[in-house]
Design a protein around this motif. Structure first.
Motif, PDB file in Angstrom:
ATOM      1  N   GLN A  11       0.861  -1.193   0.000  1.00  0.00           N
ATOM      2  CA  GLN A  11       0.000   0.000   0.000  1.00  0.00           C
ATOM      3  C   GLN A  11       0.890   1.233   0.000  1.00  0.00           C
ATOM      4  N   LEU A  12       0.665   2.144  -0.935  1.00  0.00           N
ATOM      5  CA  LEU A  12       1.522   3.316  -1.079  1.00  0.00           C
ATOM      6  C   LEU A  12       1.243   4.361  -0.008  1.00  0.00           C
ATOM      7  N   PHE A  13       2.325   4.970   0.492  1.00  0.00           N
ATOM      8  CA  PHE A  13       2.205   6.094   1.419  1.00  0.00           C
ATOM      9  C   PHE A  13       3.371   7.028   1.187  1.00  0.00           C
ATOM     10  N   GLY A  14       3.328   8.187   1.834  1.00  0.00           N
ATOM     11  CA  GLY A  14       4.429   9.126   1.725  1.00  0.00           C
ATOM     12  C   GLY A  14       4.183  10.287   0.786  1.00  0.00           C
ATOM     13  N   GLY A  15       2.966  10.828   0.793  1.00  0.00           N
ATOM     14  CA  GLY A  15       2.641  12.035   0.033  1.00  0.00           C
ATOM     15  C   GLY A  15       2.649  11.806  -1.457  1.00  0.00           C
ATOM     16  N   PRO A  16       2.406  12.760  -2.265  1.00  0.00           N
ATOM     17  CA  PRO A  16       2.057  14.128  -1.885  1.00  0.00           C
ATOM     18  C   PRO A  16       0.610  14.234  -1.418  1.00  0.00           C
ATOM     19  N   TYR A  17       0.358  15.200  -0.582  1.00  0.00           N
ATOM     20  CA  TYR A  17      -0.984  15.412  -0.036  1.00  0.00           C
ATOM     21  C   TYR A  17      -1.530  16.737  -0.535  1.00  0.00           C
ATOM     22  N   SER A  53       8.495   7.170  -2.768  1.00  0.00           N
ATOM     23  CA  SER A  53       9.878   7.449  -3.173  1.00  0.00           C
ATOM     24  C   SER A  53      10.686   6.155  -3.303  1.00  0.00           C
ATOM     25  N   THR A  54      10.413   5.171  -2.444  1.00  0.00           N
ATOM     26  CA  THR A  54      11.088   3.882  -2.544  1.00  0.00           C
ATOM     27  C   THR A  54      10.693   3.170  -3.832  1.00  0.00           C
ATOM     28  N   LEU A  55       9.408   3.173  -4.141  1.00  0.00           N
ATOM     29  CA  LEU A  55       8.934   2.531  -5.366  1.00  0.00           C
ATOM     30  C   LEU A  55       9.565   3.180  -6.592  1.00  0.00           C
ATOM     31  N   ALA A  56       9.634   4.501  -6.606  1.00  0.00           N
ATOM     32  CA  ALA A  56      10.244   5.207  -7.733  1.00  0.00           C
ATOM     33  C   ALA A  56      11.714   4.818  -7.890  1.00  0.00           C
ATOM     34  N   GLU A  57      12.437   4.735  -6.779  1.00  0.00           N
ATOM     35  CA  GLU A  57      13.854   4.361  -6.826  1.00  0.00           C
ATOM     36  C   GLU A  57      14.029   2.928  -7.306  1.00  0.00           C
ATOM     37  N   VAL A  58      13.211   2.018  -6.811  1.00  0.00           N
ATOM     38  CA  VAL A  58      13.314   0.609  -7.217  1.00  0.00           C
ATOM     39  C   VAL A  58      13.036   0.458  -8.712  1.00  0.00           C
ATOM     40  N   ILE A  59      12.010   1.131  -9.202  1.00  0.00           N
ATOM     41  CA  ILE A  59      11.692   1.033 -10.627  1.00  0.00           C
ATOM     42  C   ILE A  59      12.815   1.629 -11.478  1.00  0.00           C
ATOM     43  N   SER A  60      13.359   2.779 -11.068  1.00  0.00           N
ATOM     44  CA  SER A  60      14.439   3.381 -11.853  1.00  0.00           C
ATOM     45  C   SER A  60      15.689   2.497 -11.840  1.00  0.00           C
ATOM     46  N   GLN A  61      16.008   1.896 -10.693  1.00  0.00           N
ATOM     47  CA  GLN A  61      17.160   0.993 -10.623  1.00  0.00           C
ATOM     48  C   GLN A  61      16.923  -0.274 -11.449  1.00  0.00           C
ATOM     49  N   THR A  62      15.679  -0.745 -11.474  1.00  0.00           N
ATOM     50  CA  THR A  62      15.337  -1.932 -12.257  1.00  0.00           C
ATOM     51  C   THR A  62      15.571  -1.673 -13.739  1.00  0.00           C
ATOM     52  N   VAL A  63      15.148  -0.513 -14.205  1.00  0.00           N
ATOM     53  CA  VAL A  63      15.318  -0.163 -15.613  1.00  0.00           C
ATOM     54  C   VAL A  63      16.784   0.124 -15.926  1.00  0.00           C
TER      55      VAL A  63
END
Length: 86
Positions: A11-17, A53-63
């Motif tokens: 489940q995603l959390f961590g803004g933006p709000y 932010s973690t999901l974004a980093e993981v996806i960018s590192q994966t690519v």
């Protein structure tokens, strides 16, 4: 067939709000200060929350690094410090 890599966040959390900051605070969606350790596991057996932010980093590192093809994994944040860049 096509090559694939599936990244499954919790489940995603961590803004933006942008819509309502107080709603995020009320439901403790801003708990990212102490929940920054990252846990990866194959498949979809894990249950938990994932910082955007973690999901974004993981996806960018994966690519960027060329993840294994034909696989899927789950990304979950746990309480702890963030992993090092190295």
């Amino acid at each position: 067939g096509f090559e694939y890599t599936i990244v499954r966040p919790g489940q995603l959390f961590g803004g933006p709000y942008d819509n309502n900051y107080y709603l995020g605070t009320l439901f403790q969606l801003d708990k990212d200060a102490e929940t920054q350790d990252v846990e990866l596991a194959r498949g979809d057996e894990q249950i938990g929350d994932t910082l955007r932010s973690t999901l974004a980093e993981v996806i960018s590192q994966t690519v960027e690094r060329g993840a294994p093809r034909g696989t899927d994994f789950t990304v979950i944040n746990r309480k702890g410090t963030p992993p090092s860049v190295e």
